[in-house]
Design an enzyme around this catalytic site. Structure first.
Site, PDB file in Angstrom:
ATOM      1  N   ASP A  76       0.838  -1.191  -0.169  1.00  0.00           N
ATOM      2  CA  ASP A  76       0.080   0.062   0.119  1.00  0.00           C
ATOM      3  C   ASP A  76       0.671   1.199   0.050  1.00  0.00           C
ATOM      4  O   ASP A  76       0.767   1.986  -1.093  1.00  0.00           O
ATOM      5  CB  ASP A  76      -0.931  -0.052   1.046  1.00  0.00           C
ATOM      6  N   ARG A 131      -6.861   4.892   3.021  1.00  0.00           N
ATOM      7  CA  ARG A 131      -6.636   4.669   1.596  1.00  0.00           C
ATOM      8  C   ARG A 131      -7.446   5.430   0.483  1.00  0.00           C
ATOM      9  O   ARG A 131      -8.349   6.063   1.040  1.00  0.00           O
ATOM     10  CB  ARG A 131      -6.847   3.090   1.136  1.00  0.00           C
ATOM     11  N   TYR A 150      -4.754  -3.133   9.974  1.00  0.00           N
ATOM     12  CA  TYR A 150      -3.966  -4.344  10.526  1.00  0.00           C
ATOM     13  C   TYR A 150      -4.378  -4.607  11.974  1.00  0.00           C
ATOM     14  O   TYR A 150      -4.330  -3.619  12.821  1.00  0.00           O
ATOM     15  CB  TYR A 150      -2.625  -3.746  10.393  1.00  0.00           C
ATOM     16  N   PRO A 164       4.676  -5.703   6.655  1.00  0.00           N
ATOM     17  CA  PRO A 164       4.093  -4.834   5.751  1.00  0.00           C
ATOM     18  C   PRO A 164       3.916  -3.324   6.364  1.00  0.00           C
ATOM     19  O   PRO A 164       3.717  -2.370   5.898  1.00  0.00           O
ATOM     20  CB  PRO A 164       2.769  -5.536   5.319  1.00  0.00           C
TER      21      PRO A 164
END
Lengths: 604, 604
Positions: free
Chosen positions: A52, A242, A250, A327
């Site tokens: 991302d 986003r 998460y 990540p």
């Protein structure tokens, strides 16, 4: 010489894998006019989820290819980070907010989130302008590198033989044999190329298991559009906003139930389960998930680096094939694209006959060290983030201050701005003192400069595009004074000599600026500077002369010499590599030094 | 009711002429979902020359449609102006340089030059996204407006009958009859629509004759990329740098030889002649013209304004059809596009039934006054520019100081930033005192604000796109204090009442923000502000709450209340019209005033 059988294909560079590392490399090579082919096993490009965040440095790199605009236009920008911890009255409360990016020199002081498919599309469009498309539904089945030293030392030899299988063709026509001069394995964490080369991954998995969900939540949580790190008594959670109204969560999960021998049994958990866990850690705020789940996954954090990045500088691996990590630090895609940003211009120089094949050794040297640093950082950060928060009943837990300090200490790292390449043939720290604050081996610090001919303000990074040329930035001070003007005249004279590196390493019949692009940044005030005062030998176009002055509208500009630590009387010549990293610095009369420096990396 | 014969076409708005005024109008209407058709007599779009400079305000307007990017990317930017005058030793010398744009609040403090074809293409692309193309090779041959008062007062009646001739069709199929509710004549200086309506042009031509040449010169003149005004003993000349390396030269020529009765005999002069004249005025600098002449022309400066802009608010004229003036002040295309930017949303509101047809009267009221001001300015400026320079042997000539003073005094005007619409039903100066520096009738002053939910900095002009909605900008001060929060609560309550203008003028079943888009700009620091503190009734989306704070990276932001002259305790509601002009201001508890204001311009 390699005998290429009838029916076999030839290509200068074969790229296996059209993820971020692969398409970045293909774009760089296609732009450089290199004969390149890129294949991928997938039928279609990836449509959601996966990686991302784009770091500040990666945005700068994209912009050096002129590709940042669509990212900035379509992506979400993360400027602020928020930190939530257990409140004394139960639930969580905001302990504070801080800038998400803590690298003070970042040109784009934020991260961008945009789904991987959109990011790859930016490159696919750029490649397509040069006539390069991804060949899809193709898997490699064998790869052999010549062991003949004569072949390996000839940069133009087709030293690698790869057999490909076209999955979508009738069985009898599936096989294709390809001879390539160079091969890049950008084929992901389970890299076939890496395994075929027998390169080991060094490192280990952790015990931390996380779930990831992309959806549009309904919530009264005031930091749902910030990067929020939530440490609650009910587990940890991270919010990554986003594009549009989508949010990625998460969510830390209890691992025992899902993991066997480091492998996750995904069937034992559902996104509904993850969202229930999340809802508990958000209390007293309410969060619900009435909309579609766009993507979700579970993963165990692992931190590993490939033992080698190359075989004989003929086959390379890049991206997730070389390094895997958490990540949440937002490193994966960034490290991947920066791997091949580092590699592609070097392959282009070797294929053009500008440089010896040994230049390619600097790829592993520079990028593997970075990956190791990344893994070390990631271990610390992931442990802090996955750890229990400090509270009255858990005094050994992670305090807000510890977490914030780590967050900010690692700012240079997580932003990608602090990447530093060590000394090599390419990076020569000898004359660091001539530009004390512009670290040799790091990217050129962005600053606004004003164009002499038309007073247009522009970021100095716009003067060093990723066009495979070395940039020579001349800092002569005030060129309206006879003393500084004379130095510029002497430099023009020295660079025009047949023995100078500029004449020797620029191929005959090529434009004078084919290998070295010369740009002058003086200090003469914009109201007085004449671009015509720079000798023609140092000025291939009127746009090549700039001044270190405030823009007409005020506010920015006029701080380059100060920021870089360059004396306005002594001056300097700053050499910027094609990938935007400062690689050497010379005095204004240092053509001899530059002859020597470039003789170490360029051929006649 | 109008009887439409079989075989005739119908359209809500017919635009005649696809120059800048026409395509701007078509884009605005197409975006608004209006049934629009645009025709042009030319077979192809214009390919070079003609109008050039885009003013700072026009860039803001383009950006309000999201269309400034291609302009900024492909156009040349003029930041600096240079002034040359006779030197004591013969030839010319630089008297000084100054910012080309002297309007301190300009968001884009420069002019952009780009050829008219590229500019029109920006709109053609935008129209095309809405399915609207230019119908080419069509000329109108007759136009009739109904004289029936019942028809004229019905905004939905097809009150105008136009006969068109399709030039490229076989003769027997050339004629088409179109019935339109509204017609726009954007058909240039020799407007057929204007002549058909019998509208006179008021004003006169001057004696000044100028030549214009577009080419790439070779020169050692250091200001060839700046806007340079050259007054020499050998005549006057103006340099306008354009995209790439192209330069436009305006060259004053002796008129006697070419002009008869105000008409130029172009056969008596050649571009070579113009370039010879230019070369002389550049001395002691050398300038030569080794490249292709891309475009050239000769013109007599004329300053004229149409006596009326409309017939019965059914047929309008805009752009060059209404006003002609000197191109050197760079006004033509700007005035044209701003004419129809003013008109298109009003037509959309009338066609949607939101407003009475009388709203359309404000078009002529606002834009004709502007054109008159423009002509008055242009007369003074053209006389100064075409006059002889002051020198020892010509003490009555124009001095550098006079010219520079005029240049700067008129900065607000030439930039388009100072355009001021007078009081009308639409523009109500009553509560000017609530935002002392934000002049009612002028465009909203750009300022950087920071989004509450995610700390993203953005120009406040991005919050007022040209989307045909009225914007209500709420300035409640610090919403984390109980006093200010309470005011916001009361406002939410008042606006939610069934009797409030918001409820009454928003069509039933339409989204709550269909007519009025509400945006809050508070003063709570970005580290503390919660967008969730703004009541849901005032917040259609998380992106609608902003704060007047510095951006995280520092440098800009945090000056809105101060710049606008709004008290942080008293607060204000600023009404911005769909075209970006401030049209009214209310106190925070001023819903009653707003009921009254909007009742003057909107229908239920």
């Amino acid at each position: 010489m390699v005998q290429i059988p009838e029916g076999a294909s030839k290509v200068d560079v074969l790229i296996i894998g059209a993820g971020p590392a692969g398409v970045m490399c293909a774009t760089g090579l296609a732009r450089a006019g290199i004969n390149v082919r890129i294949i991928d096993k997938r039928e279609d490009k990836v449509m959601a989820g996966q990686a991302d965040g784009i770091q500040p440095r990666t945005i700068e790199v994209l912009q050096s290819y002129g590709l940042a605009d669509p990212l900035l236009k379509h992506g979400n920008q993360m400027h602020m980070a928020a930190f939530y911890n257990p409140s004394p009255t139960g639930g969580i409360e905001r302990t504070g907010r801080a800038a998400d990016v803590t690298a003070p020199t970042a040109r784009y002081p934020f991260e961008v989130t945009l789904h991987q498919g959109e990011i790859e599309k930016i490159f696919l469009d750029a490649m397509s302008e040069k006539g390069v498309q991804v060949d899809r539904a193709i898997v490699p089945t064998s790869l052999e590198v010549s062991s003949d030293p004569a072949i390996l030392s000839d940069p133009q030899a087709y030293a690698v033989k790869v057999v490909l299988q076209h999955m979508s063709r009738p069985e009898s026509q599936q096989e294709e044999v390809v001879y390539a001069k160079y091969v890049l394995g950008a084929d992901g964490a389970h890299s076939w190329v890496r395994k075929t080369l027998g390169i080991a991954m060094e490192g280990e998995n952790t015990d931390y298991v996380w779930g990831v969900v992309d959806t549009i939540p309904e919530t009264d949580f005031p930091d749902i559009r910030n990067k929020s790190a939530i440490h609650s008594r009910n587990g940890s959670c991270m919010v990554i906003p986003r594009e549009g109204d989508v949010v990625r969560l998460y969510i830390q999960v209890e691992q025992a139930a899902f993991v066997e021998n480091g492998r996750i049994d995904k069937s034992k958990v559902t996104p509904q389960h993850l969202m229930e866990v999340a809802s508990k850690s958000f209390q007293p705020f309410t969060i619900s998930f009435p909309h579609e789940i766009m993507w979700w996954t579970l993963y165990v954090i692992g931190q590993r680096v490939a033992a080698r990045y190359s075989l004989h500088e003929r086959v390379f691996i890049a991206g997730d094939a070389c390094h895997t990590h958490s990540p949440k630090a937002g490193q994966g895609m960034n490290a991947s694209m920066n791997d091949t940003h580092n590699l592609s211009w070097k392959i282009a120089h070797v294929l053009r006959g500008w440089s010896d094949i040994s230049l390619l050794k600097t790829y592993e040297f520079e990028r593997r060290k970075y990956a190791q640093d990344l893994i070390n950082f990631d271990k610390k950060f992931a442990a802090l983030f996955s750890g229990k928060p400090r509270s009255d009943d858990n005094e050994d837990g992670v305090s807000h201050e510890q977490f914030l300090e780590a967050f900010q200490t690692f700012g240079g790292f997580t932003s990608g701005i602090g990447v530093h390449y060590e000394a090599s043939a390419l990076v020569d720290p000898t004359n660091q003192h001539l530009a004390r604050h512009l670290r040799i081996g790091e990217r050129l610090i962005p600053q606004v400069v004003v164009r002499a001919a038309d007073a247009r303000p522009e970021n100095i990074q716009e003067l060093i595009p990723a066009d495979t040329r070395y940039k020579l930035l001349l800092f002569p001070g005030d060129i309206s004074t006879p003393a500084q003007k004379e130095k510029l005249g002497d430099l023009a004279h020295a660079l025009s000599a047949a023995t100078s590196f500029r004449r020797r390493f620029t191929p005959p019949n090529a434009p004078v600026d084919a290998v070295f692009d010369i740009v002058t940044i003086c200090t003469t005030p914009k109201e007085e500077v004449n671009f015509t005062d720079v000798p023609l030998a140092l000025r291939s176009h009127w746009s090549k002369v700039w001044t270190d002055d405030e823009q007409l509208a005020g506010g920015v500009g006029g701080k380059v010499y100060e920021t870089y630590g360059i004396s306005t009387t002594e001056g300097a010549i700053v050499v910027v590599r094609p990938d935007g990293y400062v690689s050497a610095i010379a005095p204004l009369d240092g053509v001899k030094y530059l002859d020597q420096y470039f003789s170490g990396i360029l051929h006649t």
